[in-house]
Design a protein around this motif. Structure first.
Motif, mmCIF file in Angstrom:
data_model
loop_
_atom_site.group_PDB
_atom_site.id
_atom_site.type_symbol
_atom_site.label_atom_id
_atom_site.label_comp_id
_atom_site.label_asym_id
_atom_site.label_seq_id
_atom_site.Cartn_x
_atom_site.Cartn_y
_atom_site.Cartn_z
ATOM 1 N N LEU A 117 10.312 10.503 -1.958
ATOM 2 C CA LEU A 117 10.845 9.152 -2.119
ATOM 3 C C LEU A 117 11.752 8.781 -0.951
ATOM 4 N N ASN A 118 12.478 9.767 -0.435
ATOM 5 C CA ASN A 118 13.360 9.504 0.701
ATOM 6 C C ASN A 118 12.583 9.406 2.016
ATOM 7 N N ARG A 119 11.256 9.531 1.931
ATOM 8 C CA ARG A 119 10.385 9.376 3.107
ATOM 9 C C ARG A 119 9.577 8.079 3.006
ATOM 10 N N LYS A 120 10.009 7.180 2.137
ATOM 11 C CA LYS A 120 9.296 5.907 2.002
ATOM 12 C C LYS A 120 9.301 5.182 3.345
ATOM 13 N N PRO A 150 -2.426 -4.594 -3.909
ATOM 14 C CA PRO A 150 -1.168 -4.379 -4.655
ATOM 15 C C PRO A 150 -0.024 -5.187 -4.046
ATOM 16 N N VAL A 151 0.967 -5.486 -4.878
ATOM 17 C CA VAL A 151 2.135 -6.256 -4.441
ATOM 18 C C VAL A 151 3.383 -5.400 -4.594
ATOM 19 N N TYR A 152 4.210 -5.412 -3.568
ATOM 20 C CA TYR A 152 5.443 -4.625 -3.551
ATOM 21 C C TYR A 152 6.633 -5.537 -3.792
ATOM 22 N N SER A 153 7.581 -5.079 -4.598
ATOM 23 C CA SER A 153 8.806 -5.827 -4.860
ATOM 24 C C SER A 153 9.986 -5.148 -4.167
ATOM 25 N N HIS A 154 10.631 -5.860 -3.247
ATOM 26 C CA HIS A 154 11.820 -5.297 -2.606
ATOM 27 C C HIS A 154 12.998 -5.273 -3.578
ATOM 28 N N LEU A 155 12.958 -6.158 -4.569
ATOM 29 C CA LEU A 155 14.005 -6.146 -5.586
ATOM 30 C C LEU A 155 13.924 -4.870 -6.413
ATOM 31 N N GLU A 156 12.723 -4.541 -6.894
ATOM 32 C CA GLU A 156 12.529 -3.351 -7.715
ATOM 33 C C GLU A 156 12.285 -2.091 -6.878
ATOM 34 N N TYR A 157 12.050 -2.279 -5.578
ATOM 35 C CA TYR A 157 11.822 -1.161 -4.677
ATOM 36 C C TYR A 157 10.611 -0.349 -5.130
ATOM 37 N N ASP A 158 9.572 -1.050 -5.577
ATOM 38 C CA ASP A 158 8.409 -0.368 -6.131
ATOM 39 C C ASP A 158 7.216 -1.321 -6.162
ATOM 40 N N ILE A 159 6.033 -0.757 -6.356
ATOM 41 C CA ILE A 159 4.827 -1.545 -6.552
ATOM 42 C C ILE A 159 4.881 -2.188 -7.932
ATOM 43 N N GLU A 167 3.140 9.501 5.339
ATOM 44 C CA GLU A 167 2.665 10.136 4.108
ATOM 45 C C GLU A 167 2.984 9.337 2.842
ATOM 46 N N SER A 168 3.799 8.292 2.957
ATOM 47 C CA SER A 168 4.182 7.511 1.777
ATOM 48 C C SER A 168 3.213 6.364 1.475
ATOM 49 N N TYR A 169 2.213 6.197 2.332
ATOM 50 C CA TYR A 169 1.250 5.101 2.156
ATOM 51 C C TYR A 169 -0.079 5.605 1.597
ATOM 52 N N ASP A 170 -0.683 4.777 0.763
ATOM 53 C CA ASP A 170 -2.039 5.042 0.307
ATOM 54 C C ASP A 170 -2.980 4.509 1.388
ATOM 55 N N THR A 171 -3.084 5.270 2.457
ATOM 56 C CA THR A 171 -3.853 4.826 3.622
ATOM 57 C C THR A 171 -5.321 4.633 3.285
ATOM 58 N N ARG A 172 -5.824 5.446 2.385
ATOM 59 C CA ARG A 172 -7.233 5.314 2.002
ATOM 60 C C ARG A 172 -7.497 3.940 1.367
ATOM 61 N N PHE A 179 0.815 -1.212 0.000
ATOM 62 C CA PHE A 179 0.000 0.000 0.000
ATOM 63 C C PHE A 179 0.849 1.263 0.000
ATOM 64 N N LEU A 180 2.160 1.094 -0.203
ATOM 65 C CA LEU A 180 3.006 2.260 -0.458
ATOM 66 C C LEU A 180 2.614 2.856 -1.810
ATOM 67 N N TYR A 181 2.703 4.161 -1.939
ATOM 68 C CA TYR A 181 2.490 4.766 -3.241
ATOM 69 C C TYR A 181 3.610 4.320 -4.178
ATOM 70 N N PRO A 182 3.314 4.132 -5.456
ATOM 71 C CA PRO A 182 4.379 3.817 -6.428
ATOM 72 C C PRO A 182 5.444 4.907 -6.434
ATOM 73 N N ASN A 183 6.628 4.538 -6.844
ATOM 74 C CA ASN A 183 7.752 5.487 -6.810
ATOM 75 C C ASN A 183 7.492 6.754 -7.608
ATOM 76 N N HIS A 184 6.770 6.622 -8.736
ATOM 77 C CA HIS A 184 6.552 7.818 -9.556
ATOM 78 C C HIS A 184 5.714 8.850 -8.802
ATOM 79 N N ILE A 185 4.801 8.386 -7.954
ATOM 80 C CA ILE A 185 4.007 9.314 -7.142
ATOM 81 C C ILE A 185 4.867 9.900 -6.028
ATOM 82 N N LEU A 186 5.674 9.046 -5.399
ATOM 83 C CA LEU A 186 6.562 9.541 -4.347
ATOM 84 C C LEU A 186 7.543 10.566 -4.913
ATOM 85 N N ASN A 187 8.036 10.314 -6.136
ATOM 86 C CA ASN A 187 8.938 11.275 -6.778
ATOM 87 C C ASN A 187 8.227 12.583 -7.075
ATOM 88 N N ASP A 188 7.005 12.477 -7.608
ATOM 89 C CA ASP A 188 6.243 13.685 -7.919
ATOM 90 C C ASP A 188 6.007 14.537 -6.670
#
Length: 315
Positions: free
Chosen positions: A143-146, A174-183, A150-155, A130-139
């Motif tokens: 991203l450094n607050r992952k 949603p599924v998160y990949s620790h390898l890709e560090y992204d949703i 505020e980095s979670y899609d709590t809703r 439920f973390l926001y995808p990296n592109h949203i965190l970047n926008d």
């Protein structure tokens, strides 16, 4: 009023040392194979059959008491209302710091609870999904607050839990990949009304409202567990895990952290320490640790990564 280790008399928790706790199990006669332990074990985190039998068998027995109470209450209330609705999942939340071992606790508990009489269906969901995808965190320049609230899609997380507690037949998570560090864009986990649902994540007991209302993730929990350890131990575990990952997963060219693969050990330890000091330590102190005493049960680990004592909320 302090709720710390030195104020047990006035604490809402009962402290139980490991030697006493392991004698409490009166339910399990199951035996685990070494292969089971290997499948449940995480990188740089020791796990033994003794740890499972001494800690998690009694814990599953205790949880089974609450689960049976939950089911009995459901039957009595629906009977009283003359509304015989389907039984909803018993939801367990597991919180704790990065590197504290909460993911292993969740996996072991999923395995052990599935061995209860009646062989319940136990699903496990991690809030990493439920973390926001990296592109949203970047926008949003966070991203450094992952991992921070505020980095979670709590809703979305609240919608999922609401669906589970409302009798929705299934929900795609949603599924998160620790390898890709992204949703992952093309992969989801489908949850279909399990008997028991475990929700694991650093944020599950937090009350930081990012949705504009006063509904919190923990409002949907029937029981909650906090995996605890001294900060100095958690830091050591994090640094050791980072170094192990540098020598293994980070070597994969598809890894988000592949740029760290060629570091020597000294540089790797320095990098991990900086990440801990700049990100994980502030998050632990500001957002995670303050939720510890909101849990129903606290597993306190020693420096060896094994549970040393347990605090159970008094009833």
């Amino acid at each position: 009023m302090s709720l710390g280790d030195n104020n047990e008399i006035n604490s809402p928790f009962q402290l139980i040392e490991r030697a006493e706790w392991k004698k409490l199990n009166g339910l399990f006669a199951h035996k685990l194979a070494q292969d089971d332990v290997k499948n449940l074990q995480a990188l740089n985190e020791p796990l033994t059959i003794a740890e499972i039998e001494d800690i998690y068998f009694p814990l599953a027995h205790l949880l089974d008491i609450f689960i049976q109470q939950y089911r009995e209450s459901h039957s009595l209330v629906t009977g009283y209302l003359n509304k015989h609705t389907q039984r909803l999942p018993f939801v367990i939340g597991i919180a704790g710091s990065v590197a504290a071992g909460k993911s292993t606790t969740a996996r072991v508990l999923q395995k052990v609870l599935s061995m209860l009489p009646g062989k319940p269906n136990v699903d496990l969901v991690t809030t990493d999904g439920f973390l926001y995808p990296n592109h949203i965190l970047n926008d949003r320049n966070i991203l450094n607050r992952k991992g921070f609230p505020e980095s979670y899609d709590t809703r979305l997380l609240l919608n999922f839990l609401s669906a589970m507690k409302s009798g929705e037949p299934e929900f795609e998570v949603p599924v998160y990949s620790h390898l890709e560090y992204d949703i992952l864009k093309d992969q989801t986990q489908i949850i279909k009304m399990p008997d028991i649902l475990i929700v694991e994540g650093i944020n599950v007991l937090q009350v930081n409202s990012t949705t504009g209302n006063n509904v919190f993730v923990s409002d949907y929990f029937d029981y909650s567990i906090y995996v605890d350890a001294d900060e100095s131990d958690i830091k050591d575990w994090y640094v050791a895990r980072f170094e192990s990952l540098r020598a293994t997963s980070f070597q994969n060219k598809d890894s988000y952290f592949h740029r760290y693969a060629d570091m020597d050990k000294q540089a790797s330890i320095k990098m991990a320490t900086n990440i801990w000091n700049e990100i994980n330590r502030p998050n632990l102190r500001e957002n995670i640790l303050p939720t510890r005493y909101r849990a129903d049960l606290i597993l306190k680990k020693g420096a060896h990564h094994f549970v040393r004592n347990i605090r159970v909320r008094k009833v």
